[in-house]
Design a protein around this motif. Structure first.
Motif, PDB file in Angstrom:
ATOM      1  N   ALA A  27      42.355  43.182 160.456  1.00 35.16           N
ATOM      2  CA  ALA A  27      43.221  42.568 159.434  1.00 35.16           C
ATOM      3  C   ALA A  27      42.876  43.042 158.007  1.00 35.16           C
ATOM      4  N   PRO A  28      41.578  43.115 157.626  1.00 35.88           N
ATOM      5  CA  PRO A  28      41.301  43.548 156.251  1.00 35.88           C
ATOM      6  C   PRO A  28      41.834  44.960 155.956  1.00 35.88           C
ATOM      7  N   MET A  29      41.870  45.825 156.992  1.00 38.14           N
ATOM      8  CA  MET A  29      42.352  47.196 156.791  1.00 38.14           C
ATOM      9  C   MET A  29      43.875  47.208 156.597  1.00 38.14           C
ATOM     10  N   VAL A  30      44.550  46.171 157.127  1.00 38.45           N
ATOM     11  CA  VAL A  30      45.999  46.031 156.913  1.00 38.45           C
ATOM     12  C   VAL A  30      46.245  45.433 155.523  1.00 38.45           C
ATOM     13  N   PHE A  31      45.494  44.365 155.202  1.00 37.95           N
ATOM     14  CA  PHE A  31      45.751  43.652 153.939  1.00 37.95           C
ATOM     15  C   PHE A  31      45.404  44.492 152.707  1.00 37.95           C
ATOM     16  N   TRP A  32      44.539  45.472 152.866  1.00 36.81           N
ATOM     17  CA  TRP A  32      44.239  46.395 151.759  1.00 36.81           C
ATOM     18  C   TRP A  32      45.520  47.053 151.238  1.00 36.81           C
ATOM     19  N   ASP A  87      33.104  35.509 146.881  1.00 37.19           N
ATOM     20  CA  ASP A  87      33.942  36.628 146.447  1.00 37.19           C
ATOM     21  C   ASP A  87      33.507  37.904 147.152  1.00 37.19           C
ATOM     22  N   PRO A  88      34.427  38.836 147.404  1.00 40.76           N
ATOM     23  CA  PRO A  88      35.808  38.854 146.928  1.00 40.76           C
ATOM     24  C   PRO A  88      36.786  38.088 147.822  1.00 40.76           C
ATOM     25  N   CYS A  89      36.325  37.533 148.941  1.00 37.00           N
ATOM     26  CA  CYS A  89      37.260  36.799 149.796  1.00 37.00           C
ATOM     27  C   CYS A  89      37.847  35.587 149.066  1.00 37.00           C
ATOM     28  N   ARG A  90      36.953  34.886 148.338  1.00 32.84           N
ATOM     29  CA  ARG A  90      37.403  33.636 147.708  1.00 32.84           C
ATOM     30  C   ARG A  90      38.629  33.855 146.816  1.00 32.84           C
ATOM     31  N   SER A  91      38.663  34.995 146.137  1.00 31.87           N
ATOM     32  CA  SER A  91      39.773  35.251 145.206  1.00 31.87           C
ATOM     33  C   SER A  91      40.845  36.143 145.834  1.00 31.87           C
ATOM     34  N   CYS A  92      40.754  36.353 147.129  1.00 32.10           N
ATOM     35  CA  CYS A  92      41.687  37.276 147.794  1.00 32.10           C
ATOM     36  C   CYS A  92      42.927  36.505 148.245  1.00 32.10           C
ATOM     37  N   GLU A  93      44.089  37.041 147.914  1.00 32.12           N
ATOM     38  CA  GLU A  93      45.329  36.308 148.257  1.00 32.12           C
ATOM     39  C   GLU A  93      45.559  36.261 149.771  1.00 32.12           C
ATOM     40  N   TYR A  94      44.817  37.070 150.529  1.00 32.01           N
ATOM     41  CA  TYR A  94      45.010  37.090 151.982  1.00 32.01           C
ATOM     42  C   TYR A  94      44.012  36.209 152.735  1.00 32.01           C
ATOM     43  N   LEU A  95      43.133  35.511 151.995  1.00 28.80           N
ATOM     44  CA  LEU A  95      42.062  34.762 152.671  1.00 28.80           C
ATOM     45  C   LEU A  95      42.583  33.822 153.760  1.00 28.80           C
ATOM     46  N   SER A  96      43.667  33.097 153.484  1.00 30.99           N
ATOM     47  CA  SER A  96      44.142  32.106 154.469  1.00 30.99           C
ATOM     48  C   SER A  96      44.647  32.788 155.741  1.00 30.99           C
ATOM     49  N   LEU A  97      44.996  34.064 155.640  1.00 30.32           N
ATOM     50  CA  LEU A  97      45.435  34.796 156.834  1.00 30.32           C
ATOM     51  C   LEU A  97      44.262  35.542 157.471  1.00 30.32           C
ATOM     52  N   CYS A  98      43.479  36.190 156.620  1.00 31.65           N
ATOM     53  CA  CYS A  98      42.436  37.112 157.095  1.00 31.65           C
ATOM     54  C   CYS A  98      41.186  36.376 157.581  1.00 31.65           C
ATOM     55  N   ASN A  99      40.868  35.268 156.876  1.00 32.29           N
ATOM     56  CA  ASN A  99      39.669  34.496 157.174  1.00 32.29           C
ATOM     57  C   ASN A  99      38.390  35.322 157.033  1.00 32.29           C
ATOM     58  N   GLY A 100      38.434  36.295 156.120  1.00 30.45           N
ATOM     59  CA  GLY A 100      37.207  37.009 155.772  1.00 30.45           C
ATOM     60  C   GLY A 100      36.826  38.155 156.686  1.00 30.45           C
ATOM     61  N   GLY A 101      37.753  38.565 157.568  1.00 29.49           N
ATOM     62  CA  GLY A 101      37.448  39.693 158.448  1.00 29.49           C
ATOM     63  C   GLY A 101      36.580  39.278 159.624  1.00 29.49           C
ATOM     64  N   PRO A 138      31.406  38.328 153.555  1.00 30.98           N
ATOM     65  CA  PRO A 138      32.702  38.954 153.797  1.00 30.98           C
ATOM     66  C   PRO A 138      32.515  40.198 154.663  1.00 30.98           C
ATOM     67  N   ASP A 139      33.502  40.508 155.464  1.00 31.81           N
ATOM     68  CA  ASP A 139      33.417  41.670 156.361  1.00 31.81           C
ATOM     69  C   ASP A 139      33.046  42.927 155.561  1.00 31.81           C
ATOM     70  N   PRO A 140      31.877  43.514 155.820  1.00 29.71           N
ATOM     71  CA  PRO A 140      31.441  44.662 155.019  1.00 29.71           C
ATOM     72  C   PRO A 140      32.317  45.904 155.219  1.00 29.71           C
ATOM     73  N   GLY A 141      33.196  45.881 156.229  1.00 28.02           N
ATOM     74  CA  GLY A 141      34.092  47.026 156.446  1.00 28.02           C
ATOM     75  C   GLY A 141      35.427  46.872 155.744  1.00 28.02           C
ATOM     76  N   CYS A 142      35.670  45.723 155.109  1.00 24.08           N
ATOM     77  CA  CYS A 142      36.937  45.511 154.394  1.00 24.08           C
ATOM     78  C   CYS A 142      36.959  46.417 153.158  1.00 24.08           C
ATOM     79  N   PRO A 143      38.006  47.223 152.960  1.00 20.83           N
ATOM     80  CA  PRO A 143      38.044  48.112 151.789  1.00 20.83           C
ATOM     81  C   PRO A 143      37.927  47.351 150.455  1.00 20.83           C
ATOM     82  N   ARG A 144      38.476  46.122 150.425  1.00 21.72           N
ATOM     83  CA  ARG A 144      38.376  45.337 149.186  1.00 21.72           C
ATOM     84  C   ARG A 144      36.927  44.915 148.946  1.00 21.72           C
ATOM     85  N   VAL A 145      36.217  44.606 150.004  1.00 19.39           N
ATOM     86  CA  VAL A 145      34.808  44.225 149.884  1.00 19.39           C
ATOM     87  C   VAL A 145      33.990  45.445 149.435  1.00 19.39           C
ATOM     88  N   VAL A 146      34.306  46.597 149.995  1.00 14.00           N
ATOM     89  CA  VAL A 146      33.594  47.827 149.610  1.00 14.00           C
ATOM     90  C   VAL A 146      33.847  48.118 148.132  1.00 14.00           C
TER      91      VAL A 146
HETATM   92  S1  SF4 Z   1      37.724  40.384 154.236  1.00 17.08           S
HETATM   93 FE1  SF4 Z   1      37.925  39.014 152.454  1.00 17.08          FE
HETATM   94  S2  SF4 Z   1      38.440  40.398 150.755  1.00 17.08           S
HETATM   95 FE2  SF4 Z   1      38.829  41.519 152.638  1.00 17.08          FE
HETATM   96  S3  SF4 Z   1      41.031  41.191 153.024  1.00 17.08           S
HETATM   97 FE3  SF4 Z   1      39.871  39.629 154.183  1.00 17.08          FE
HETATM   98  S4  SF4 Z   1      39.805  37.815 152.836  1.00 17.08           S
HETATM   99 FE4  SF4 Z   1      40.387  39.609 151.580  1.00 17.08          FE
END
Ligand code: SF4
Ligand SMILES: C[S@@+](CC[C@H](N)C(=O)[O-])C[C@H]1O[C@@H](n2cnc3c(N)ncnc32)[C@H](O)[C@@H]1O
Ligand code: SF4
Lengths: 390, 66
Positions: free
Chosen positions: A265-270, A340-354, A368-376
């Motif tokens: 999911a994080p790779m999609v939400f990026w 953060d960055p999950c806390r401020s991510c608009e996708y948190l309610s869907l992604c649940n942090g990877g 937060p999922d260390p493989g999420c591009p936003r986290v990186v």
């Molecule tokens: S892992 Fe966190 S920062 Fe990355 S898309 Fe999911 S909620 Fe957002």
């Protein structure tokens, strides 16, 4: 057609075509539900029970895949037939819609087809993943009982051997042809790792040439024998960012449906899809203990097949009810404490942090999922290289 | 935010297909690629499929029945 009341209305499972439709209370009333205890009080924030459960019928398999997350061996434990039926009874009582029978190699169990028919008789749709090694025409015909069956293919030809450690490609293709001839829905499971990433176009082309229904992409997980190889096989940041655009190109080029597993999911939400659209189509991240749960061969109920604490024994009805009502906090509890960055991510309610399992393997279940591009991109060291969301 | 007592019947979401993968949840991104029109179309299709049908209602055996 089956309906399960939920806080916001109901979930309706259709068989033709296979679909899970979420409706509001007004629609549910139209379908004959006058009232439900689940419509009282505040939103519990989770479903009344999973919609699908992975029943790991055995950890027994002789294929010996290099990175098997189950760590399956030729003499691994298996559920007794009677216990497997009891587990199905409990899932049916919870109102679960789909059960994915898996292993190990479930096809090696002498009671597999009987169990699949038993699940059908209890109103559950059974599905299956297999390596397809040595699958006979009779077995392929018997597989018509499954809603869908996927065969694992992690590369074409020699690439299959490199990924799994043995030469099973010809067997897998033979199985796919036999299944295509006798089953309604047939697909491929493809594990996306650093070394298999470039094989994806060839595997999707194979799916098209065999007229399959879909290819499901699984992120390489650090579990079982995959733990030792995860550091080499985890996707690079470049691959993580390139995955969704590649999926888009391949979908249009080959007209094959591609699915990504929850951990992607994080790779999609990026790529910033519409939140409303993603919610509508169920494009969500970590759903351990909510949409999804697993039962292991010793009967333990967990939020995810790859990890997480045992919540109850499937044979303990009260324990299972407690778990679905208020357990699975290792998964359900992430959003409330997300840094953060999950806390401020608009996708948190869907992604649940990877993926929690990847986060745990990299040192902390709650990070937060260390493989999420936003986290990186958020990490101080990489901010200076100008990483940005597209 | 969903208003659960919205008097208009609404389709809140649709997931097509089943998940054969015996480990994790499969997310179908196909419809995401077609934009908002895909949601309107899918909601229409779902309404047509549901209309006039009587489902078996699963309450969970240990729950209070309405
Ligand atoms: S892992 Fe966190 S920062 Fe990355 S898309 Fe999911 S909620 Fe957002
Ligand atoms: C454990 S196998 C069991 C079913 C069957 N024996 C097979 O090989 O398909 C279920 C799925 O998990 C995938 N898998 C195995 N190890 C994995 C890992 N470390 N990470 C992600 N998926 C993995 C397999 O490729 C397969 O598609
Ligand atoms: S931990 Fe969550 S995201 Fe990862 S595989 Fe399990 S359910 Fe999916």
């Amino acid at each position: 057609m089956k309906l399960r009341p939920e806080w916001n209305g109901a979930l309706v499972a259709l068989e033709r075509p296979h679909a899970l439709v979420s409706v509001n209370r007004a629609w549910a009333r139209r379908l004959g539900v006058k009232d439900s205890p689940r419509w009282r009080g505040d939103d519990p924030g989770h479903l009344s029970a999973p919609t699908e459960v992975h029943l790991v019928v055995s950890k027994r398999c002789s294929a010996g895949c290099t990175s098997c997350y189950v760590d399956a061996t030729p003499n691994g434990p298996a559920l007794e037939a009677r216990a497997a039926r009891q587990a199905i009874d409990r899932l049916a009582a919870l109102g679960v819609f789909h059960v994915a029978l898996g292993g190990g190699e479930a096809m090696d169990l002498d009671y597999l087809f009987e169990l699949a028919h038993y699940a059908r008789s209890k109103g559950l749709v059974p599905n299956l993943t297999t390596a397809g090694l040595g699958l006979t025409v009779e077995q392929a015909r018997a597989c018509a009982v499954f809603g869908q069956i996927n065969v694992s293919v992690d590369g074409v030809g020699e690439a299959y051997r490199r990924a799994r450690g043995f030469d099973g490609y010809a067997h897998a293709v033979k199985a796919l042809r036999a299944l295509r001839a006798s089953c309604k829905r047939v697909g491929i499971n493809f594990v996306v790792s650093r070394s298999s990433f470039d094989e994806l176009p060839r595997v999707v082309a194979l799916a098209r040439s065999l007229k399959l229904d879909e290819v499901e992409l699984l992120r390489f997980k650090p579990a079982g024998r995959g733990t030792a190889t995860f550091a080499q096989e985890d996707l690079t940041d470049e691959q993580a960012r390139a995955l969704f655009p590649l999926v888009r190109r391949l979908t249009f080029r080959h007209r094959v449906r591609l699915k990504l597993d929850c951990s992607f999911a994080p790779m999609v939400f990026w790529h910033r899809p519409s939140v409303a659209l993603a919610r509508f189509f169920g494009v969500v991240g970590c759903q351990g203990g909510n949409v999804l749960a697993s039962v292991m061969p010793d009967g333990s109920l967990t939020g995810c097949s790859f990890g997480g604490p045992t919540e109850a024994s499937i044979f303990d009805a009260a324990g299972v009810d407690r778990a679905v009502e208020s357990g699975f906090q290792a998964f359900r509890g992430y959003a409330a404490r997300a840094p953060d960055p999950c806390r401020s991510c608009e996708y948190l309610s869907l992604c649940n942090g990877g993926c929690r399992v990847v986060a745990a393997a990299k040192g902390d279940w709650w990070q937060p999922d260390p493989g999420c591009p936003r986290v990186v991109a958020f990490r101080p060291a990489s901010r200076s290289v100008g990483a940005a969301s597209p | 935010m969903i208003d659960p007592e919205d008097p208009r019947p609404r389709i809140l979401g649709v997931r097509f297909g089943v998940n054969p993968n015996s480990s994790s949840l499969g997310i179908d991104v196909t419809f995401l690629l077609f934009g908002g029109a895909a949601a309107v179309f899918s909601a229409l299709v779902a309404s047509v499929l549901l209309r006039g049908r009587t489902p078996v209602v699963l309450h969970g055996e240990d729950q209070e029945k309405p």
